[in-house]
Write an enzyme that holds these catalytic residues in place. Structure first.
Site, PDB file in Angstrom:
ATOM      1  N   GLU A  34     -23.637 -20.014 -16.964  1.00 33.54           N
ATOM      2  CA  GLU A  34     -24.050 -20.954 -18.024  1.00 33.54           C
ATOM      3  C   GLU A  34     -25.003 -22.011 -17.477  1.00 33.54           C
ATOM      4  O   GLU A  34     -24.728 -23.217 -17.552  1.00 33.54           O
ATOM      5  CB  GLU A  34     -22.817 -21.605 -18.658  1.00 33.54           C
ATOM      6  CG  GLU A  34     -21.913 -20.598 -19.352  1.00 33.54           C
ATOM      7  CD  GLU A  34     -20.739 -21.206 -20.095  1.00 33.54           C
ATOM      8  OE1 GLU A  34     -20.277 -22.286 -19.693  1.00 33.54           O
ATOM      9  OE2 GLU A  34     -20.274 -20.609 -21.071  1.00 33.54           O
TER      10      GLU A  34
ATOM     11  N   GLU B 100     -18.748 -13.223 -21.628  1.00 38.61           N
ATOM     12  CA  GLU B 100     -17.608 -14.070 -22.007  1.00 38.61           C
ATOM     13  C   GLU B 100     -17.507 -14.104 -23.520  1.00 38.61           C
ATOM     14  O   GLU B 100     -18.517 -14.337 -24.196  1.00 38.61           O
ATOM     15  CB  GLU B 100     -17.778 -15.517 -21.531  1.00 38.61           C
ATOM     16  CG  GLU B 100     -17.581 -15.731 -20.078  1.00 38.61           C
ATOM     17  CD  GLU B 100     -17.591 -17.207 -19.687  1.00 38.61           C
ATOM     18  OE1 GLU B 100     -17.160 -18.056 -20.488  1.00 38.61           O
ATOM     19  OE2 GLU B 100     -18.041 -17.488 -18.573  1.00 38.61           O
TER      20      GLU B 100
HETATM   21  C1  BG6 Z   1     -17.234 -21.093 -20.434  1.00 38.42           C
HETATM   22  C2  BG6 Z   1     -17.048 -21.063 -18.945  1.00 38.42           C
HETATM   23  O1  BG6 Z   1     -17.880 -22.264 -20.766  1.00 38.42           O
HETATM   24  O2  BG6 Z   1     -16.127 -21.128 -21.263  1.00 38.42           O
HETATM   25  C3  BG6 Z   1     -15.661 -20.677 -18.484  1.00 38.42           C
HETATM   26  O3  BG6 Z   1     -17.999 -20.243 -18.313  1.00 38.42           O
HETATM   27  C4  BG6 Z   1     -14.632 -21.264 -19.409  1.00 38.42           C
HETATM   28  O4  BG6 Z   1     -15.509 -21.085 -17.146  1.00 38.42           O
HETATM   29  C5  BG6 Z   1     -14.865 -20.700 -20.791  1.00 38.42           C
HETATM   30  O5  BG6 Z   1     -13.322 -21.110 -19.004  1.00 38.42           O
HETATM   31  C6  BG6 Z   1     -13.841 -21.129 -21.813  1.00 38.42           C
HETATM   32  O6  BG6 Z   1     -13.731 -22.497 -21.815  1.00 38.42           O
HETATM   33  P1  BG6 Z   1     -12.331 -23.236 -21.682  1.00 38.42           P
HETATM   34  O7  BG6 Z   1     -12.639 -24.661 -21.615  1.00 38.42           O
HETATM   35  O8  BG6 Z   1     -11.548 -22.857 -22.879  1.00 38.42           O
HETATM   36  O9  BG6 Z   1     -11.732 -22.704 -20.428  1.00 38.42           O
END
Ligand code: BG6
Length: 470
Positions: A172, A364
């Protein structure tokens, strides 16, 4: 409504070292920026690592990865995305020699994946800059970081060239705009950080990323190196042309990173931005040539979309994934206020493909939710996570739609395929996994693993190559 996913589609799951490994000071590992951030991205930092920092133990993946990889293989994973903790390899970031025990750990992990035919997909830097680089150099604000990063990538590419084919440079990368410390290792307070320093730091990261592509291609001619952006498409809140332009502006704030990484030059629209913000990017001779080493594919995270408006009264901020924006009245939100928008995934896939014509990789996507461990009729502990199944099913259907639209999609890795510590709030009760980990935010728990209902569901999705989606 069944969708056809291409043959060889890379189904899998994703984690990041700092959110799951634990073993924060074992076998010569140095501290990373995460080790003094017990409250997550927006919380205060501590002087030293403190016990309430869930990431110090994480889910103990450092010691239990064999059990976990076996479970991933049971689901039929074709790929597993993880990151290398830079400070396991170079404890201070600027060390002359790498830490052999750190290198050995990833050798073992990648071997374990390959044993089951799981292709590792490796993020080189995922929110875990060595703390010494942050404190002593102010992270990526300092040009010296390019050299330290080059050393690190040369070391890991040479070491894992026969084990890892897919690499991502910075997780990101655009998130540095919102979280300079976690994303860019920048120790200066966000409030005090000047735009000049921020955009210069970004330039250093972009050069370092292109350098990694160049070195990657030299050392591993068959490997593919991609960029990774936080994907949040912005919709205009109203048809007011000013809102439409505002949405374009906000999209560009994120896309300019990928524009450079894919096209090898700064986009023209940034000239105006730099000029009006009094930013002058200092380029060293050779930078422009290095930037020409463009990525092989574009990867991104997708959790939510957002709305843009110029109307101050309507700017009723929605909480969200690092980038928070205006709430969309047509969408519902997760327990953490992240707006759920499966069609937004189809939209961003098309947007990125129209813009770049490069293969795309969704690395993701997932639902963070509070899960309840129950005992099923066979006496096994499990979680009935129909909400997660629905979320993933609906998003995957839209991936199928995008593929039918003509978008080239390489694969899909769900975020947090095994429960882990959240990045934004550093909690474990925000769970994403197909596998439940018995660990609680007060530090209690056995660390035992349990399969959730979604475990078998995802196994079926992979086995049927997406045909069982409804
Ligand atoms: C993304 C990141 O922003 O979102 C991850 O690359 C992160 O590292 C994921 O865990 C989900 O966000 P969160 O805050 O729910 O863990």
């Amino acid at each position: 409504m069944s969708k056809t996913f291409p043959k060889g589609f890379l189904w899998g799951g994703a984690v990041a070292a700092n959110q799951c490994e634990g073993g924060y000071n074992e076998d010569g590992k140095g501290l990373s920026t995460q080790d003094i951030a017990p409250k997550g991205i927006f919380g205060p930092l501590t002087k030293e690592p403190t016990k309430d920092n869930m990431k110090l133990i994480g889910i103990d993946f450092y010691h239990r990865y064999k059990e976990d990889v076996k479970l991933f293989s049971e689901m039929g994973f074709k790929t597993f995305r993880t990151s290398i903790a830079w400070s396991r390899i170079f404890p201070n970031g600027d060390d002359k020699a790498p830490n052999e025990k750190g290198l050995q750990f990833y050798d073992d992990l990648f071997d374990e994946c390959r044993k089951y035919g799981i292709e590792p997909l490796v993020t080189i830097s995922h929110y875990e800059t060595p703390l010494a680089l942050s404190k002593n150099y102010d992270g990526w604000v300092n040009r010296k970081l390019i050299g330290f990063f080059e050393n690190y990538v040369r070391t890991i590419f040479a070491r894992y060239k026969d084990k890892v084919k897919y690499w991502l440079t910075f997780n990101e990368i655009n998130s540095v705009l919102h979280q300079p410390y976690m994303s860019g290792g920048i120790f200066t307070d966000k409030e005090k950080l000047t735009k000049q320093d921020l955009y210069q730091a970004i330039h250093h990261e972009l050069v370092a990323s292109a350098l990694a592509v160049k070195i990657g291609h030299e050392i591993m001619p068959k490997a593919q190196v991609g960029c990774m952006i936080l994907g949040v498409p912005n919709y205009p809140l109203t048809p007011n042309p000013s809102d439409v332009l505002e949405a374009m502006k906000q999209d560009r704030e994120n896309l300019y990173f990928a524009d450079v990484q894919v096209r090898g030059v700064y986009p023209k629209y940034m000239d105006r931005y730099f000029k009006s913000n009094n930013v002058k990017i200092h380029m060293e001779p050779g930078d422009e040539a290095i930037l020409k080493n463009t990525v092989d594919f574009v990867s991104f995270s997708y959790y939510m979309s957002s709305c843009a408006t110029v109307d101050p009264e309507k700017k009723q901020a929605s909480t969200g994934n690092i980038i928070s924006g205006v709430a969309n009245p047509y969408l519902q939100a997760s327990e953490w206020g992240w707006q759920i928008d499966p069609q937004g995934l189809r939209y961003i896939l098309n947007l990125l493909y129209d813009r770049y014509q490069k293969p795309l990789f969704i690395v993701e996507n997932g639902l963070g939710a509070v899960d309840k461990l129950v005992v099923d009729e066979n006496g096994n502990k499990t979680v009935i996570d129909d909400y997660r199944i629905k979320y993933l099913n609906d998003h995957l259907l839209q991936v199928g739609e995008a593929i039918e639209d003509g978008v080239e999609v390489m694969g899909y890795t769900t975020w947090g395929c095994i429960d882990l510590v959240s990045a934004s709030t550093a909690e474990l009760r925000k769970r994403y996994g197909f596998i439940y980990v018995d660990r609680n935010d007060d530090g209690t728990g056995t660390l035992n693993r349990y399969k959730k209902k979604s475990f078998n569901w995802y196994k079926e999705v992979i086995a049927s190559n997406g045909k069982n989606l409804i």
